[in-house]
Each structure stands twice: as structure tokens, then as C-alpha cells.
Design a protein around this motif. Structure first.
Motif, PDB file in Angstrom:
ATOM      1  N   ALA A 196       0.835  -1.204   0.000  1.00 42.33           N
ATOM      2  CA  ALA A 196       0.000   0.000   0.000  1.00 42.33           C
ATOM      3  C   ALA A 196       0.870   1.254   0.000  1.00 42.33           C
ATOM      4  O   ALA A 196       0.568   2.243  -0.679  1.00 42.33           O
ATOM      5  N   GLU A 197       1.960   1.220   0.760  1.00 43.60           N
ATOM      6  CA  GLU A 197       2.862   2.377   0.805  1.00 43.60           C
ATOM      7  C   GLU A 197       3.535   2.588  -0.555  1.00 43.60           C
ATOM      8  O   GLU A 197       3.673   3.724  -1.025  1.00 43.60           O
ATOM      9  N   LEU A 198       3.962   1.484  -1.175  1.00 46.48           N
ATOM     10  CA  LEU A 198       4.663   1.605  -2.452  1.00 46.48           C
ATOM     11  C   LEU A 198       3.714   1.880  -3.617  1.00 46.48           C
ATOM     12  O   LEU A 198       4.165   2.151  -4.722  1.00 46.48           O
ATOM     13  N   MET A 199       2.429   1.773  -3.379  1.00 47.08           N
ATOM     14  CA  MET A 199       1.463   2.156  -4.408  1.00 47.08           C
ATOM     15  C   MET A 199       1.311   3.668  -4.487  1.00 47.08           C
ATOM     16  O   MET A 199       0.840   4.202  -5.495  1.00 47.08           O
ATOM     17  N   LYS A 200       1.703   4.363  -3.420  1.00 40.40           N
ATOM     18  CA  LYS A 200       1.609   5.815  -3.425  1.00 40.40           C
ATOM     19  C   LYS A 200       2.646   6.391  -4.396  1.00 40.40           C
ATOM     20  O   LYS A 200       3.753   5.866  -4.510  1.00 40.40           O
ATOM     21  N   PRO A 201       2.332   7.483  -5.070  1.00 36.73           N
ATOM     22  CA  PRO A 201       3.285   8.056  -6.027  1.00 36.73           C
ATOM     23  C   PRO A 201       4.629   8.405  -5.400  1.00 36.73           C
ATOM     24  O   PRO A 201       5.667   8.281  -6.061  1.00 36.73           O
ATOM     25  N   GLU A 202       4.608   8.842  -4.158  1.00 38.60           N
ATOM     26  CA  GLU A 202       5.864   9.226  -3.498  1.00 38.60           C
ATOM     27  C   GLU A 202       6.050   8.418  -2.217  1.00 38.60           C
ATOM     28  O   GLU A 202       6.544   8.918  -1.202  1.00 38.60           O
ATOM     29  N   GLY A 203       5.669   7.143  -2.268  1.00 35.31           N
ATOM     30  CA  GLY A 203       5.821   6.275  -1.106  1.00 35.31           C
ATOM     31  C   GLY A 203       7.275   5.981  -0.813  1.00 35.31           C
ATOM     32  O   GLY A 203       8.142   6.017  -1.696  1.00 35.31           O
ATOM     33  N   THR A 204       7.562   5.679   0.435  1.00 31.75           N
ATOM     34  CA  THR A 204       8.930   5.356   0.850  1.00 31.75           C
ATOM     35  C   THR A 204       8.891   4.309   1.955  1.00 31.75           C
ATOM     36  O   THR A 204       7.989   4.331   2.801  1.00 31.75           O
ATOM     37  N   VAL A 205       9.848   3.385   1.912  1.00 29.93           N
ATOM     38  CA  VAL A 205       9.939   2.309   2.897  1.00 29.93           C
ATOM     39  C   VAL A 205      11.395   2.175   3.320  1.00 29.93           C
ATOM     40  O   VAL A 205      12.295   2.137   2.470  1.00 29.93           O
ATOM     41  N   ASP A 206      11.631   2.117   4.631  1.00 34.36           N
ATOM     42  CA  ASP A 206      12.972   1.884   5.165  1.00 34.36           C
ATOM     43  C   ASP A 206      13.173   0.393   5.395  1.00 34.36           C
ATOM     44  O   ASP A 206      12.319  -0.281   5.987  1.00 34.36           O
ATOM     45  N   ILE A 207      14.301  -0.140   4.942  1.00 33.94           N
ATOM     46  CA  ILE A 207      14.573  -1.571   5.014  1.00 33.94           C
ATOM     47  C   ILE A 207      15.991  -1.781   5.539  1.00 33.94           C
ATOM     48  O   ILE A 207      16.897  -1.000   5.241  1.00 33.94           O
ATOM     49  N   ARG A 208      16.148  -2.859   6.300  1.00 27.95           N
ATOM     50  CA  ARG A 208      17.485  -3.329   6.660  1.00 27.95           C
ATOM     51  C   ARG A 208      17.708  -4.698   6.023  1.00 27.95           C
ATOM     52  O   ARG A 208      16.824  -5.543   6.035  1.00 27.95           O
ATOM     53  N   PHE A 209      18.907  -4.890   5.464  1.00 25.08           N
ATOM     54  CA  PHE A 209      19.240  -6.154   4.826  1.00 25.08           C
ATOM     55  C   PHE A 209      20.361  -6.845   5.597  1.00 25.08           C
ATOM     56  O   PHE A 209      21.327  -6.194   6.024  1.00 25.08           O
ATOM     57  N   LYS A 210      20.232  -8.151   5.741  1.00 24.77           N
ATOM     58  CA  LYS A 210      21.312  -8.963   6.306  1.00 24.77           C
ATOM     59  C   LYS A 210      21.951  -9.731   5.160  1.00 24.77           C
ATOM     60  O   LYS A 210      21.320 -10.565   4.523  1.00 24.77           O
ATOM     61  N   VAL A 211      23.221  -9.422   4.893  1.00 25.66           N
ATOM     62  CA  VAL A 211      23.943 -10.012   3.770  1.00 25.66           C
ATOM     63  C   VAL A 211      24.992 -10.967   4.322  1.00 25.66           C
ATOM     64  O   VAL A 211      25.759 -10.613   5.231  1.00 25.66           O
ATOM     65  N   SER A 212      25.042 -12.165   3.788  1.00 23.83           N
ATOM     66  CA  SER A 212      26.021 -13.160   4.211  1.00 23.83           C
ATOM     67  C   SER A 212      26.817 -13.608   2.996  1.00 23.83           C
ATOM     68  O   SER A 212      26.234 -14.016   1.983  1.00 23.83           O
ATOM     69  N   ASN A 213      28.169 -13.525   3.084  1.00 24.50           N
ATOM     70  CA  ASN A 213      28.977 -13.972   1.954  1.00 24.50           C
ATOM     71  C   ASN A 213      29.277 -15.467   2.060  1.00 24.50           C
ATOM     72  O   ASN A 213      28.834 -16.145   2.988  1.00 24.50           O
ATOM     73  N   LYS A 214      30.048 -15.993   1.124  1.00 25.55           N
ATOM     74  CA  LYS A 214      30.309 -17.425   1.080  1.00 25.55           C
ATOM     75  C   LYS A 214      31.136 -17.909   2.268  1.00 25.55           C
ATOM     76  O   LYS A 214      31.208 -19.112   2.529  1.00 25.55           O
ATOM     77  N   PHE A 215      31.790 -16.984   2.969  1.00 23.52           N
ATOM     78  CA  PHE A 215      32.571 -17.354   4.148  1.00 23.52           C
ATOM     79  C   PHE A 215      31.754 -17.240   5.438  1.00 23.52           C
ATOM     80  O   PHE A 215      32.271 -17.445   6.527  1.00 23.52           O
ATOM     81  N   GLY A 216      30.482 -16.876   5.314  1.00 20.61           N
ATOM     82  CA  GLY A 216      29.619 -16.771   6.484  1.00 20.61           C
ATOM     83  C   GLY A 216      29.744 -15.459   7.224  1.00 20.61           C
ATOM     84  O   GLY A 216      29.212 -15.316   8.324  1.00 20.61           O
ATOM     85  N   VAL A 217      30.460 -14.475   6.652  1.00 17.54           N
ATOM     86  CA  VAL A 217      30.620 -13.171   7.293  1.00 17.54           C
ATOM     87  C   VAL A 217      29.376 -12.331   7.017  1.00 17.54           C
ATOM     88  O   VAL A 217      28.956 -12.188   5.865  1.00 17.54           O
ATOM     89  N   LEU A 218      28.784 -11.777   8.085  1.00 23.12           N
ATOM     90  CA  LEU A 218      27.561 -10.995   7.949  1.00 23.12           C
ATOM     91  C   LEU A 218      27.861  -9.522   7.720  1.00 23.12           C
ATOM     92  O   LEU A 218      28.817  -8.977   8.270  1.00 23.12           O
TER      93      LEU A 218
END
Length: 490
Positions: A196-218
Motif C-alpha cells: 500500500a505504501e509503495l502504491m503511493k506516487p511518493e511512497g517510501t519504505v525503510d529496510i534493513r538487509f542482512k547479507v552473508s557472503n560465502k565465508f559466512g561473514v555478515l
């Protein structure tokens, strides 16, 4: 001295760089200086009517969407820079190093000031495409934020090298992939609220990502997903930056808070055990004496008397056992060894302020600190002193965050008075004029609806154990100043 509009224009017109001022929301051009007009070969009025694709190179690396995404990154982070290739009125491309800065102008609102300088040393460069690509990679690598263009299904259409690198990929590897395939987001992009937020013309969402590489480092990334409407079409821009260090601090903060709560409970348990041992010892001893007197007065010649005496003796034994338990608790509490040391009070204050600033940022409160220039050496447990400072600061921040508090500022100062050091935490909230200071120190007061005042009494006990005390003073022009005073050591 103030700069009038005429002087400002004089400075801008004599700048060696081109200036373009864009409206932050729509990205349209509001103004340009003389240097910019000469570079584009347009008048100000003509530039104001142009769109991004009219003044950018037709090279695919400088598509309109990438230009808008670059400007939006500056809106989110406050500033951004990159190599950008513009096109003048005659269709001639010129390469620039551009700096975009978000500025809030009084009476106008937020705008983007883009300063650019034309790179003219083409004869000394390698072939332009290779030079441009290497330079762009280098600048984007040293820029704090990466940018990605997503379609309405949140699949990657384009990305800066830094953004791809933050996710552990190259740019070709992430094209057409759903952003949730690259890392684990803390927001469900398929949730109805997010959609619903992203349907708005000027919607915005804050996100955090957890990235893990092939060595298991976050690695932890903070992202802002924005919708941008440009010429009737919708662009979706994801700005990401590495916050692994901040997340580690937050983890340490959470651990410290749990540990401090444990120490506070441990300290309160010791205080309560001492109170029990002191207050229960006397009535237990008195009850034993009374039972002894009753047993002497009872006649032991009858079987009934002997039965009563037996019951009294058993009661005396149980009372004696309770007394022994209380005495053992008293001895145990006295044997607890305190991990004391001599430390600089400023270090404890600064460490506590870090956690306070995290809360202040959430509540929109500014913290102003004013430290005494000398070292303030005190003896005690720095963790417990930190608990007192954090507790007092959190109470002040909660008060400042109330809608009734107009001044959203907390002031923390350290002072020295001969052989004593003081920490002062001030706010301009409702104040405590109706509550006597002795009741505050006794923990009998809390301004929170569900508060018990236990934080104040624990803080006061910790200060007393370190030879200090806490006082509550009126602040000028309104509010409260809490003063934590501790003795200094040589």
C-alpha cells in the motif's frame, strides 16, 4: 554580516563551477548560475523548462533514470557526488565531476544544489570510455551510498557498482533479480502494508538487509526504497549503505542494557537483603524471648502443660532457624566483593551518551554536551555509574519527547567543585515543583503513567554507595536539572 540576495548572486556568478538548483521533490531546475548557462548554452529560462534527458548524454550509462536516482540519493543522504556526462544545446557532450548537496532554503523548502566542474584534460586521459568507467567506479567506491533502480516487482533494472558490491555481487550478476534474492530484508515487501505504501506516487519504505557472503561473514545494510514520479512514469530507487558498525554497536548496547539491568537488580537485591536481615532480626529475637518467657510460666506438672511447652519449644526452634537464615544472608551480602577501580568520569559519561543519543535520535531530541576540560577521576564501578547516567538521561528524554515540551533539547554538563565532580542533566519539561526532593530520592515519585520510581531509588543507592548523592533542582526558565555528585580521588 549578512549576505543579501544581490551579494549571493554575485558570489554564484563568479564561481568557477557551474551551479544548478533543483527542487528536491520534483528534481526540476529552479535556477542556474552564469557558468552553468555557458556550459549548456541555454538561458536560465530555457534550462528551467528542460527535463533530465534533454540535458544529459544519450550514452546508456547516463540514462534519465540513473540521473534522477543519483539526485534522489543526495535527497536521502544529504549529499552525493559522481562523474556525470551532460549534453549542451548543440548536442555536444561534456564530462563533469558533479557534487549534489541537499539544502533547506528558508521560504522555499528543500532544494538540491548541484555544483559541477567540466573535465577538459581529455588529451592526457586514456580512451574516454575506459577512463570514465574507472573513475566512476573509484568515486562510487568511496561514496557512502549505493543506488539501485527497481521495477514495480522490485527486480533490479540497474545499479551502481558500489550497490552491487555491498550485496556481494557485480552489476551484471544482480540484474533482473528480486531484491529479496540478494539479501534477507527485515521488511516483507509482499506485505499489504508495504504494498500500500509503495502504491503511493511518493511512497517510501525503510529496510534493513542482512547479507552473508560465502565465508559466512555478515554485513548489515540500511536501505531506503523511494517512489519517484518523473514525467508521468514511476521510478523506484533503492539507496543502500553499510551500517555493520552501527548494528554491532546496537548489539553491544543491547548487551550492556541487559547487563546493567542485571547489575541493578543484583544491587537492589543486596539492598533488600540487608533490609530484611536488619528489620527481621529484631522481631525474630523478640518473638523468641517472648516464647521463652511463656514456657517458664507454664506449669509442667500436667500432661497439657507439657504439650504446650513442647509446641513452644518447636516454635522457638523454627524462629531460631529463621534467625540463622537471616544472619547467613547478612554475612553473604557483606562478603560480596565489588569490582571497583579508578576511572575518568568523562569516559563513563561519553559511553552513556552514546546510548542516550540512540534514544534521542528516535525521539527527535538534540543532546548538547559541555564537558569540564580536566580529567575527573573517581573510584567505583563504572558500569553502575553508567547505569545511573543512562537512567537519568532516559527520564529526561522521555520528558522532552512529550508534546507539551516545546524545547526539544537535553543539556548534559560536567563540573568540578574542589574535591567533588558533578554531572548535570537538564531539560525544559514540566518540572518537579510539587514533589519534595526527599521523596524523589526515596523512589516515591514517577511522572510516567506506569512508572514505579524504582529507577530513581536504584540510582540514588548506587550514588550513595560511591559516596555521592543525587539532587533535583529547577531549571531556568523551566524544567528540571538532575545533579549527580561524586567524590574525586587524587
Amino acid at each position: 554580516m549578512t549576505l543579501c540576495e544581490e551579494n549571493f548572486r554575485t558570489l554564484a556568478e563568479n564561481s568557477a563551477h557551474g551551479w544548478l538548483i533543483h527542487e528536491a521533490q520534483s528534481k526540476r531546475i529552479l535556477w542556474a548560475n552564469k557558468k552553468a548557462c555557458e556550459a549548456f548554452k541555454y538561458t536560465i529560462e530555457e534550462l528551467q523548462a528542460l527535463k533530465a534527458h534533454h540535458m544529459s548524454s544519450q550514452d546508456s550509462n547516463y540514462r534519465r533514470e540513473m540521473g534522477i536516482a543519483w539526485l534522489q540519493t543526495a535527497v536521502v543522504s544529504g549529499h552525493n557526488r559522481r562523474i556525470w556526462k551532460y549534453q549542451d544545446k548543440n548536442g555536444v557532450d561534456f564530462l563533469t565531476e558533479a557534487f549534489a548537496t541537499l539544502v533547506d532554503l528558508k521560504g522555499t523548502g528543500p532544494v538540491l544544489l548541484v555544483e559541477f566542474r567540466i573535465l577538459r584534460d581529455s588529451d592526457a586521459m586514456p580512451t574516454p570510455p575506459k577512463w570514465m568507467e574507472d573513475t566512476l567506479d573509484k568515486i562510487m567506491t568511496h561514496t557512502s551510498s549505493g543506488i539501485m533502480l527497481l521495477n514495480k516487482e522490485n527486480r533490479v533494472e540497474d545499479a551502481s557498482p558500489l550497490a552491487a558490491n555491498l550485496f556481494g555481487y557485480s552489476v551484471p550478476d544482480i540484474l533482473n533479480k528480486h531484491v529479496a534474492e540478494l539479501a534477507v530484508p527485515d521488511v516483507d515487501l509482499e506485505a499489504e502494508r508495504v504494498k500500500a505504501e509503495l502504491m503511493k506516487p511518493e511512497g517510501t519504505v525503510d529496510i534493513r538487509f542482512k547479507v552473508s557472503n560465502k565465508f559466512g561473514v555478515l554485513r548489515w545494510l540500511a536501505g531506503t526504497l523511494d517512489n519517484i514520479v518523473d514525467e508521468g512514469s514511476l521510478l523506484r530507487v533503492l539507496t543502500v549503505r553499510d551500517i555493520s558498525g552501527k548494528v554491532e554497536w546496537e548489539k553491544r548496547n543491547a548487551y550492556q542494557e541487559v547487563n546493567l539491568q542485571y547489575l541493578s537488580r543484583y544491587n537492589a537485591m543486596g539492598d533488600m537483603a540487608m533490609i530484611l536481615a536488619h528489620d527481621l532480626g529484631q522481631p525474630l529475637a523478640a518473638a523468641t524471648n517472648y516464647l521463652g518467657g511463656v514456657s517458664k510460666r507454664l506449669a509442667e506438672t500436667t500432661s497439657e502443660g507439657r504439650g504446650i511447652t513442647y509446641g513452644i519449644e518447636q516454635a522457638k526452634k523454627q524462629l531460631q532457624r529463621a534467625s540463622d537464615i537471616v544472619n547467613s544472608v547478612k554475612r553473604y551480602v557483606r562478603r560480596i566483593e565489588s569490582t571497583t577501580s579508578v576511572f575518568d568520569l568523562r569516559e563513563a559519561v561519553e559511553e552513556s551518551l552514546y546510548f542516550a543519543r540512540l534514544r534521542a535520535e528516535e525521539k527527535g531530541v538534540v543532546i548538547v554536551s559541555d564537558f569540564h576540560p580536566d580529567k575527573l577521576m573517581v573510584k567505583g564501578e563504572s558500569v553502575l555509574i553508567g547505569q545511573v547516567i543512562i537512567n537519568i538521561c532516559m527520564n529526561a528524554l522521555d520528558e522532552i519527547a512529550l508534546p507539551s515540551t516545546e524545547e526539544k533539547t537535553m543539556v548534559l554538563k560536567t563540573e568540578r567543585d574542589e574535591k567533588k565532580a558533578s554531572i548535570l542533566v537538564s531539560d525544559q519539561g514540566r518540572g518537579m515543583k510539587e514533589m519534595p526532593a526527599d521523596l524523589l530520592a526515596a523512589g516515591a515519585f514517577s511522572s510516567k503513567e506506569d512508572g514505579s520510581g524504582i529507577g530513581l531509588i536504584i540510582s540514588e543507592h548506587i550514588a550513595q554507595r560511591h559516596g555521592g548523592h543525587i539532587t533535583y533542582e529547577p531549571n531556568y526558565p523551566q524544567g528540571t536539572t538532575v545533579r549527580i555528585t561524586l567524590p574525586l580521588v587524587d
